[in-house]
Design a protein around this motif. Structure first.
Motif, PDB file in Angstrom:
ATOM      1  N   ARG A  53      23.628 -50.089 -21.314  1.00  0.00           N
ATOM      2  CA  ARG A  53      24.567 -51.165 -20.959  1.00  0.00           C
ATOM      3  C   ARG A  53      25.988 -50.875 -21.442  1.00  0.00           C
ATOM      4  NH1 ARG A  53      21.179 -54.162 -24.349  1.00  0.00           N
ATOM      5  NH2 ARG A  53      20.402 -55.272 -22.531  1.00  0.00           N
ATOM      6  N   ALA A  54      26.130 -50.058 -22.487  1.00  0.00           N
ATOM      7  CA  ALA A  54      27.458 -49.731 -23.011  1.00  0.00           C
ATOM      8  C   ALA A  54      28.252 -48.848 -22.047  1.00  0.00           C
ATOM      9  CB  ALA A  54      27.332 -49.049 -24.372  1.00  0.00           C
ATOM     10  N   LEU A  55      27.564 -48.059 -21.238  1.00  0.00           N
ATOM     11  CA  LEU A  55      28.235 -47.144 -20.296  1.00  0.00           C
ATOM     12  C   LEU A  55      28.005 -47.524 -18.835  1.00  0.00           C
ATOM     13  CD1 LEU A  55      27.382 -43.678 -21.907  1.00  0.00           C
ATOM     14  CD2 LEU A  55      29.312 -45.186 -22.367  1.00  0.00           C
ATOM     15  N   MET A  56      27.336 -48.630 -18.639  1.00  0.00           N
ATOM     16  CA  MET A  56      26.906 -49.026 -17.302  1.00  0.00           C
ATOM     17  C   MET A  56      28.102 -49.292 -16.373  1.00  0.00           C
ATOM     18  SD  MET A  56      23.924 -51.804 -16.628  1.00  0.00           S
ATOM     19  CE  MET A  56      24.862 -53.271 -16.958  1.00  0.00           C
ATOM     20  N   GLU A  57      27.961 -48.798 -15.159  1.00  0.00           N
ATOM     21  CA  GLU A  57      28.935 -49.033 -14.094  1.00  0.00           C
ATOM     22  C   GLU A  57      28.352 -50.071 -13.148  1.00  0.00           C
ATOM     23  OE1 GLU A  57      30.724 -45.088 -12.712  1.00  0.00           O
ATOM     24  OE2 GLU A  57      28.904 -44.454 -13.746  1.00  0.00           O
ATOM     25  N   GLU A  58      29.082 -50.392 -12.081  1.00  0.00           N
ATOM     26  CA  GLU A  58      28.590 -51.386 -11.132  1.00  0.00           C
ATOM     27  C   GLU A  58      27.305 -50.903 -10.458  1.00  0.00           C
ATOM     28  OE1 GLU A  58      30.975 -52.091  -7.545  1.00  0.00           O
ATOM     29  OE2 GLU A  58      31.931 -50.169  -7.892  1.00  0.00           O
ATOM     30  N   SER A  59      26.540 -51.861  -9.981  1.00  0.00           N
ATOM     31  CA  SER A  59      25.283 -51.555  -9.307  1.00  0.00           C
ATOM     32  C   SER A  59      25.560 -50.904  -7.957  1.00  0.00           C
ATOM     33  CB  SER A  59      24.485 -52.848  -9.112  1.00  0.00           C
ATOM     34  OG  SER A  59      23.218 -52.566  -8.584  1.00  0.00           O
ATOM     35  N   PHE A  60      24.613 -50.092  -7.511  1.00  0.00           N
ATOM     36  CA  PHE A  60      24.719 -49.509  -6.182  1.00  0.00           C
ATOM     37  C   PHE A  60      24.534 -50.617  -5.144  1.00  0.00           C
ATOM     38  CE2 PHE A  60      22.457 -45.801  -8.397  1.00  0.00           C
ATOM     39  CZ  PHE A  60      23.642 -45.220  -8.794  1.00  0.00           C
ATOM     40  N   PRO A  61      25.180 -50.493  -3.988  1.00  0.00           N
ATOM     41  CA  PRO A  61      24.934 -51.474  -2.940  1.00  0.00           C
ATOM     42  C   PRO A  61      23.487 -51.366  -2.454  1.00  0.00           C
ATOM     43  CG  PRO A  61      26.258 -49.663  -2.101  1.00  0.00           C
ATOM     44  CD  PRO A  61      26.104 -49.451  -3.575  1.00  0.00           C
ATOM     45  N   ALA A  62      22.971 -52.456  -1.920  1.00  0.00           N
ATOM     46  CA  ALA A  62      21.583 -52.478  -1.461  1.00  0.00           C
ATOM     47  C   ALA A  62      21.534 -52.728   0.037  1.00  0.00           C
ATOM     48  CB  ALA A  62      20.808 -53.562  -2.201  1.00  0.00           C
ATOM     49  N   VAL A  63      20.567 -52.060   0.683  1.00  0.00           N
ATOM     50  CA  VAL A  63      20.334 -52.228   2.119  1.00  0.00           C
ATOM     51  C   VAL A  63      18.841 -52.415   2.346  1.00  0.00           C
ATOM     52  CG1 VAL A  63      22.354 -50.837   2.783  1.00  0.00           C
ATOM     53  CG2 VAL A  63      20.109 -49.744   2.561  1.00  0.00           C
ATOM     54  N   ASP A  72      20.751 -48.748   9.581  1.00  0.00           N
ATOM     55  CA  ASP A  72      21.023 -47.488  10.268  1.00  0.00           C
ATOM     56  C   ASP A  72      21.811 -46.518   9.389  1.00  0.00           C
ATOM     57  OD1 ASP A  72      24.111 -47.512  11.255  1.00  0.00           O
ATOM     58  OD2 ASP A  72      23.277 -49.542  11.230  1.00  0.00           O
ATOM     59  N   MET A  73      21.714 -45.248   9.732  1.00  0.00           N
ATOM     60  CA  MET A  73      22.346 -44.188   8.955  1.00  0.00           C
ATOM     61  C   MET A  73      23.869 -44.334   8.917  1.00  0.00           C
ATOM     62  SD  MET A  73      22.081 -40.066   9.209  1.00  0.00           S
ATOM     63  CE  MET A  73      23.320 -39.806  10.441  1.00  0.00           C
ATOM     64  N   GLY A  74      24.464 -44.827   9.962  1.00  0.00           N
ATOM     65  CA  GLY A  74      25.917 -45.006   9.987  1.00  0.00           C
ATOM     66  C   GLY A  74      26.385 -45.943   8.884  1.00  0.00           C
ATOM     67  N   THR A  75      25.668 -47.036   8.689  1.00  0.00           N
ATOM     68  CA  THR A  75      26.011 -47.989   7.636  1.00  0.00           C
ATOM     69  C   THR A  75      25.832 -47.355   6.267  1.00  0.00           C
ATOM     70  OG1 THR A  75      25.365 -49.845   9.049  1.00  0.00           O
ATOM     71  CG2 THR A  75      25.462 -50.267   6.672  1.00  0.00           C
ATOM     72  N   VAL A  76      24.720 -46.649   6.086  1.00  0.00           N
ATOM     73  CA  VAL A  76      24.443 -45.986   4.806  1.00  0.00           C
ATOM     74  C   VAL A  76      25.519 -44.941   4.515  1.00  0.00           C
ATOM     75  CG1 VAL A  76      22.830 -44.488   3.567  1.00  0.00           C
ATOM     76  CG2 VAL A  76      21.957 -46.413   4.903  1.00  0.00           C
ATOM     77  N   SER A  77      25.877 -44.134   5.504  1.00  0.00           N
ATOM     78  CA  SER A  77      26.900 -43.097   5.327  1.00  0.00           C
ATOM     79  C   SER A  77      28.239 -43.716   4.927  1.00  0.00           C
ATOM     80  CB  SER A  77      27.081 -42.284   6.606  1.00  0.00           C
ATOM     81  OG  SER A  77      25.924 -41.545   6.876  1.00  0.00           O
ATOM     82  N   HIS A  78      28.565 -44.816   5.556  1.00  0.00           N
ATOM     83  CA  HIS A  78      29.818 -45.506   5.231  1.00  0.00           C
ATOM     84  C   HIS A  78      29.823 -45.966   3.770  1.00  0.00           C
ATOM     85  CE1 HIS A  78      33.447 -47.802   5.895  1.00  0.00           C
ATOM     86  NE2 HIS A  78      32.858 -48.864   5.393  1.00  0.00           N
ATOM     87  N   LEU A  79      28.710 -46.515   3.299  1.00  0.00           N
ATOM     88  CA  LEU A  79      28.604 -46.954   1.903  1.00  0.00           C
ATOM     89  C   LEU A  79      28.712 -45.774   0.939  1.00  0.00           C
ATOM     90  CD1 LEU A  79      25.767 -49.617   2.244  1.00  0.00           C
ATOM     91  CD2 LEU A  79      28.154 -50.063   1.619  1.00  0.00           C
ATOM     92  N   LEU A  80      28.141 -44.634   1.325  1.00  0.00           N
ATOM     93  CA  LEU A  80      28.167 -43.456   0.458  1.00  0.00           C
ATOM     94  C   LEU A  80      29.564 -42.833   0.341  1.00  0.00           C
ATOM     95  CD1 LEU A  80      24.762 -41.789   1.348  1.00  0.00           C
ATOM     96  CD2 LEU A  80      25.403 -42.852  -0.833  1.00  0.00           C
ATOM     97  N   GLU A  81      30.479 -43.236   1.205  1.00  0.00           N
ATOM     98  CA  GLU A  81      31.860 -42.776   1.076  1.00  0.00           C
ATOM     99  C   GLU A  81      32.508 -43.373  -0.173  1.00  0.00           C
ATOM    100  OE1 GLU A  81      33.971 -43.690   4.675  1.00  0.00           O
ATOM    101  OE2 GLU A  81      32.561 -42.549   5.905  1.00  0.00           O
ATOM    102  N   THR A  82      31.987 -44.520  -0.631  1.00  0.00           N
ATOM    103  CA  THR A  82      32.565 -45.227  -1.771  1.00  0.00           C
ATOM    104  C   THR A  82      31.677 -45.207  -3.008  1.00  0.00           C
ATOM    105  OG1 THR A  82      33.618 -46.721  -0.189  1.00  0.00           O
ATOM    106  CG2 THR A  82      33.549 -47.444  -2.476  1.00  0.00           C
ATOM    107  N   TYR A  83      30.365 -45.217  -2.816  1.00  0.00           N
ATOM    108  CA  TYR A  83      29.426 -45.349  -3.934  1.00  0.00           C
ATOM    109  C   TYR A  83      28.631 -44.063  -4.153  1.00  0.00           C
ATOM    110  CZ  TYR A  83      30.481 -50.272  -3.333  1.00  0.00           C
ATOM    111  OH  TYR A  83      31.136 -51.476  -3.223  1.00  0.00           O
ATOM    112  N   HIS A  84      28.136 -43.876  -5.396  1.00  0.00           N
ATOM    113  CA  HIS A  84      27.319 -42.705  -5.731  1.00  0.00           C
ATOM    114  C   HIS A  84      25.998 -42.701  -4.974  1.00  0.00           C
ATOM    115  CE1 HIS A  84      29.856 -41.442  -9.031  1.00  0.00           C
ATOM    116  NE2 HIS A  84      29.764 -42.627  -9.607  1.00  0.00           N
ATOM    117  N   ALA A  85      25.429 -43.885  -4.745  1.00  0.00           N
ATOM    118  CA  ALA A  85      24.113 -43.995  -4.123  1.00  0.00           C
ATOM    119  C   ALA A  85      23.972 -45.374  -3.481  1.00  0.00           C
ATOM    120  CB  ALA A  85      23.012 -43.798  -5.166  1.00  0.00           C
TER     121      ALA A  85
END
Length: 185
Positions: free
Chosen positions: A133-143, A148-161
């Motif tokens: 929790r001391a180093l925790m970053e924001e949660s990954f978005p959830a789907v 569809d892959m297009g939506t996932v790819s778009h999210l991965l442009e901003t988030y690690h996973a």
């Protein structure tokens, strides 16, 4: 046999994320013809309609979803786990980030970057023994699994996973690597 309406053809094309030009290319017809059919300006020949419907059917079968891309089961840590434990899990599984899940609920994430940054300002032993929790970053978005892959790819442009959630439970994780694996198929 019921013939599709211009509206139903357009709706299917948009749902698949296709442009008129890309549908025209796949159906071996011109883009202006697709535009005229969708607007109702022209009644296509049966062979043309068959080509368009075959192309749409093929694209629907080939549609890649989050469920197709995800890695499962989800390897995660809790916010009360030690950073040392998180690093060991990342090393063991070859991951550069992990979701942080408390009681089944995603509450954040931890990455190699956050650990390395902390080590630049803190004593190694202190970072290793501290809680995630001391180093925790924001949660990954959830789907959902059907996203569809297009939506996932778009999210991965901003988030690690991206987390894949089903019935309130994390059932998979998608990273950029998972999307790139499609090139080898």
């Amino acid at each position: 046999m019921e013939l599709p309406t211009p509206e139903s053809i357009k709706k299917r094309r948009i749902k698949l994320g296709l442009t008129q030009a890309s549908l025209a290319e796949k159906a071996n017809v011109s883009q202006p013809l697709i535009a005229r059919i969708e607007s109702g300006d022209v009644d296509p020949r049966l062979s043309t309609l068959r080509s368009i419907l075959t192309a749409l059917d093929e694209m629907e079968r080939c549609k890649v979803t989050a469920k197709d891309l995800m890695t499962s089961p989800v390897i995660a840590v809790t916010s009360s786990d030690t950073v040392d434990n998180a690093v060991k899990l990342m090393e063991k599984h070859g991951f550069s980030q992990l979701p942080v899940i408390d009681g089944g609920v995603p509450v954040g994430s931890i990455s190699e970057n956050s650990v390395v940054q902390a080590m630049g300002t803190e004593d190694f032993a202190r970072v290793s023994a501290s809680q995630v929790r001391a180093l925790m970053e924001e949660s990954f978005p959830a789907v959902s699994p059907g996203t569809d892959m297009g939506t996932v790819s778009h999210l991965l442009e901003t988030y690690h996973a991206v987390l894949v959630m089903e019935l309130g439970k994390a059932v998979g994780v998608i990273t950029k690597y998972d999307v790139m694996r499609l090139l080898n198929k």
